[in-house]
Design an enzyme around this catalytic site. Sequence first.
Site, short mmCIF file in Angstrom:
data_model
loop_
_atom_site.label_atom_id
_atom_site.label_comp_id
_atom_site.label_asym_id
_atom_site.label_seq_id
_atom_site.Cartn_x
_atom_site.Cartn_y
_atom_site.Cartn_z
N HIS A 64 4.18 5.91 18.64
CA HIS A 64 3.81 4.90 17.59
C HIS A 64 2.73 4.88 17.10
O HIS A 64 1.84 4.50 17.97
CB HIS A 64 4.32 3.58 17.30
N LYS A 73 -5.09 -1.01 22.04
CA LYS A 73 -3.74 -1.92 22.21
C LYS A 73 -4.45 -2.15 24.05
O LYS A 73 -4.78 -1.17 23.98
CB LYS A 73 -2.67 -1.31 22.25
N HIS A 120 1.06 6.35 20.72
CA HIS A 120 1.02 4.99 21.03
C HIS A 120 2.89 5.80 22.09
O HIS A 120 3.13 5.35 21.62
CB HIS A 120 0.68 3.67 22.19
N TYR A 133 1.98 -5.79 26.51
CA TYR A 133 0.32 -5.03 25.94
C TYR A 133 0.16 -6.48 24.52
O TYR A 133 0.43 -6.98 23.90
CB TYR A 133 0.84 -3.57 24.65
N ASP A 172 13.04 7.40 17.14
CA ASP A 172 12.26 8.40 17.50
C ASP A 172 12.55 9.83 17.95
O ASP A 172 11.75 10.16 18.12
CB ASP A 172 11.11 7.28 19.40
#
Length: 183
Positions: A64, A73, A120, A133, A172
């Site tokens: 993503h 992040k 990521h 995160y 996804d």
Amino acid sequence: MGKITVEACEIEGLKIITPTVFGDERGYFMETYHYEDYKAAGIDRVFVQDNQSASRKGVLRGLHFQKQFPQAKLVRVIKGQVFDVAVDIRPGSATYGRWHGVLLSEENKKQFFIPENFAHGFLVLSDYAEFCYKCTDFYHPDDEGGILYNDPDIGVEWPIPEGMELILSQKDTKWGGISQLRR
């Protein structure tokens, strides 16, 4: 400094951070973030949002990114173990399309810093994992982008144990490859 050890990766900007853990018979203590220590290590960012997710073994989240509102992040695992991956999608980068992965676990307490303009994702290797995160920008649902986790043009070597069935969200499974990014 001295409270963290920072390891640079072969892709510029990515960093693996190992905190100093102070332990005794009662348990342990560690700082998970201290602005001045991270700034001294070259991570001078203001984080505006903290997120946490829980997943079971075989869950693969990603890859993503945010298109117009990119996020840096700082990721870590507080329970279990994951294989965490960042893919360079910075326009004009000499390492565009390259990836780096790191094992993050409650035991090693490592963190992975991922700058803006990286895709990521992570794969849960333990029976259960809790993933935390920090982000430098807020999540904008209409700005989300993604790359298929097994895009052959990137070639991420996910450590999928024999017999593990991957669990992906519907979205996804529908992302395109890196060649389809309009950047």
